[in-house]
Design an enzyme around this catalytic site. Structure first.
Site, PDB file in Angstrom:
ATOM      1  N   GLU A   1      75.721 -51.268  63.264  1.00 20.63           N
ATOM      2  CA  GLU A   1      75.131 -50.004  62.943  1.00 20.63           C
ATOM      3  C   GLU A   1      76.094 -49.015  62.631  1.00 20.63           C
ATOM      4  O   GLU A   1      77.146 -48.630  63.575  1.00 20.63           O
ATOM      5  CB  GLU A   1      74.450 -49.553  64.262  1.00 20.63           C
ATOM      6  CG  GLU A   1      73.593 -48.084  64.010  1.00 20.63           C
ATOM      7  CD  GLU A   1      72.352 -47.595  64.984  1.00 20.63           C
ATOM      8  OE1 GLU A   1      71.782 -48.784  65.572  1.00 20.63           O
ATOM      9  OE2 GLU A   1      72.132 -46.422  65.204  1.00 20.63           O
TER      10      GLU A   1
ATOM     11  N   LYS B   1      68.043 -46.214  73.895  1.00 15.49           N
ATOM     12  CA  LYS B   1      68.238 -47.003  72.796  1.00 15.49           C
ATOM     13  C   LYS B   1      69.579 -46.550  72.184  1.00 15.49           C
ATOM     14  O   LYS B   1      70.489 -47.373  72.134  1.00 15.49           O
ATOM     15  CB  LYS B   1      67.215 -47.190  71.617  1.00 15.49           C
ATOM     16  CG  LYS B   1      67.362 -48.224  70.578  1.00 15.49           C
ATOM     17  CD  LYS B   1      68.473 -47.510  69.576  1.00 15.49           C
ATOM     18  CE  LYS B   1      68.786 -48.684  68.299  1.00 15.49           C
ATOM     19  NZ  LYS B   1      69.523 -48.318  67.347  1.00 15.49           N
TER      20      LYS B   1
ATOM     21  N   ASP C   1      76.755 -61.311  78.068  1.00 15.87           N
ATOM     22  CA  ASP C   1      75.382 -61.592  77.839  1.00 15.87           C
ATOM     23  C   ASP C   1      74.452 -60.327  77.576  1.00 15.87           C
ATOM     24  O   ASP C   1      74.158 -59.642  78.669  1.00 15.87           O
ATOM     25  CB  ASP C   1      74.704 -62.490  78.825  1.00 15.87           C
ATOM     26  CG  ASP C   1      73.285 -62.881  78.597  1.00 15.87           C
ATOM     27  OD1 ASP C   1      72.586 -62.369  78.091  1.00 15.87           O
ATOM     28  OD2 ASP C   1      72.674 -63.813  79.763  1.00 15.87           O
TER      29      ASP C   1
ATOM     30  N   HIS D   1      75.113 -39.652  59.160  1.00 19.15           N
ATOM     31  CA  HIS D   1      74.839 -41.031  58.207  1.00 19.15           C
ATOM     32  C   HIS D   1      75.041 -40.959  56.587  1.00 19.15           C
ATOM     33  O   HIS D   1      75.729 -41.946  56.206  1.00 19.15           O
ATOM     34  CB  HIS D   1      73.537 -41.336  58.483  1.00 19.15           C
ATOM     35  CG  HIS D   1      73.187 -42.020  59.953  1.00 19.15           C
ATOM     36  ND1 HIS D   1      71.861 -42.291  60.196  1.00 19.15           N
ATOM     37  CD2 HIS D   1      73.774 -42.169  60.946  1.00 19.15           C
ATOM     38  CE1 HIS D   1      72.125 -43.095  61.323  1.00 19.15           C
ATOM     39  NE2 HIS D   1      73.329 -42.685  61.817  1.00 19.15           N
TER      40      HIS D   1
END
Ligand code: MEV
Length: 416
Positions: free
Chosen positions: A82, A258, A274, A371
């Site tokens: 990302e 998130k 993991d 972005h």
């Protein structure tokens, strides 16, 4: 000389110049660089890790800068696809330096092994198990002499009776100090070894014997002060309001978390740990009070500065497991961590930084501007721009895009 993770203009350098800096900071060898940049995980190694291997999935590995944690500077390897994540973490860490960086702490690395016992008389079974605590500990601890030598092992047990749609069950928890491992192997081995003894003494059937990923006994905490003099009062107020939105609305809380996981999963992956175990544990912890909550808190202190905190379960190791991946070992070398606890605290600090960066952008200019410029940089690279041209071309592209956006708005206004 104390090393600094504050390296100005790092993003403007070419890959090899950046590598040189990281090499010097972390003491990477030429072999480490070869592993990071060309060799990576070999197909034969991958073939020993999972089944039916036919290839290797590569993910970019970037370095987050500026982190000072408990007075020590770290370069943070982050594996993510990302854009903006590495830059955002670095920016937040730069602002945090204004107040001395992040303060972190952690509990002992205790993982929980669960043993499910189907008992007709749960109270009786619970009593018998508690009476045999010492024997249970000794069976568990006979399984892993290395862990015991390192000061780990099963330290205690806990017994609960739970009500289910299949009736009452007795749940035995082995509380295992796994030291510098993630711990699943050690815990599962111990749980399986203890089970026959439990069946023998209780005369009950044991069903599941498995680690719990809700690692409530293995927590990492981080705290940071973001000075109002640096970020401005509007950002302080905006971030607190954004946080309160997440406290009261699970739809927002999940997105808030998130963003935190953008940082956390990137280091967990980079260090070969993991990701699913950490993610399951973290989200479970977010809902532990019966309502899904944000993992961070943001408030103002008496000086009007913004204070952020995070507390999360972090089951990660620096030995065993997937750290056999040579890229993961190079990442651990970049971090220079000595214990799994130190790694878990860094992970907490990065999660907090990532959250700050997202909330600051969202509560002020929005995230699309950042972005847009990254996207423009990508286009410049695709067009073959040289390293020293990328920024200038990207800036031109962003300006052109803004002009086109204004033009589009005019067209919309005038009915096309
Ligand atoms: C995007 O990957 C993450 C964010 O949505 C996090 C947030 O909304 O807090 C920007």
């Amino acid at each position: 000389m104390t090393k600094t993770s504050k390296i100005s203009g790092f993003y403007k350098l070419g890959i090899q110049e950046r590598t040189k800096i990281v090499k010097e900071f972390s003491g990477l060898s030429d072999d480490d660089i070869t592993i990071l940049q060309s060799e990576g995980l070999k197909l034969e190694q991958a073939d020993k890790m999972i089944e039916n291997v036919i290839g290797i999935m590569k993910v970019p590995l970037g370095i987050a800068l500026n982190f000072t944690i408990n007075g020590k500077d770290y370069l943070i390897p982050m594996a993510t696809e990302e854009p903006s994540v590495v830059a955002a973490a670095s920016n937040a860490a730069k602002i945090a330096r204004g107040s001395g960086g992040f303060k972190t702490s952690s509990t002992e690395p205790i993982m929980i092994g669960q043993i499910q016992i189907i008992a007709e008389n749960p109270e009786r079974a619970k009593g018998i198990i508690l009476e045999n605590k010492e024997k249970i500990l000794s069976i568990a601890n006979a399984q892993d002499s290395t862990l015991i030598k390192l000061g780990g092992g099963t330290k205690d047990i806990d017994v609960r009776i739970i009500s289910t749609n299949s009736g009452k069950m007795v749940i035995l928890h082995l509380l295992v100090d796994v030291r510098d491992a993630m711990g699943a192997n050690a815990v599962n081995t111990m749980a399986e070894a203890v089970a026959p003894f439990i069946e023998e003494i209780t005369n009950c059937k044991v069903l599941l014997r498995i680690i719990s990923n809700l690692a409530t006994e293995r927590l990492a905490m981080a705290e940071v002060i973001m000075k109002r003099g640096i970020i401005g009062d509007d950002a302080v107020e905006g971030i607190i309001d954004a946080y309160q939105f997440a406290v009261s609305d699970p739809y927002r809380a999940v997105t808030h978390n998130k963003g935190i996981m953008n940082g956390i999963t990137s280091i967990v992956l980079a260090t070969g740990n993991d990701t699913r175990a950490v993610e399951a544990g973290v989200h479970g912890y977010a809902a532990i009070g019966g309502k899904y909550k944000p993992l961070t808190t943001w408030e103002k202190n008496k000086d009007g500065d913004l204070v952020g905190r995070i507390e999360i379960p972090v089951a990660v190791g620096i030995v065993g497991g997937a750290t056999i991946n040579p890229v993961a070992r190079a990442s651990l070398k970049i971090l220079g961590v000595k214990t799994a606890r130190e790694l878990s605290e860094i992970i907490a600090a990065v999660g907090l930084a990532q959250n700050f960066a997202a909330l600051k952008a969202l509560a002020t200019e929005g995230i699309q501007r950042g972005h847009m410029s990254l996207h423009a940089r990508n286009i410049a690279v695709m067009a073959g721009a040289k390293d020293n041209e990328i920024d200038r071309i990207a800036e031109i592209l962003v300006n052109e895009k803004k002009i086109r956006l204004e033009r589009a708005k005019e067209l919309v206004k005038s009915g096309g």
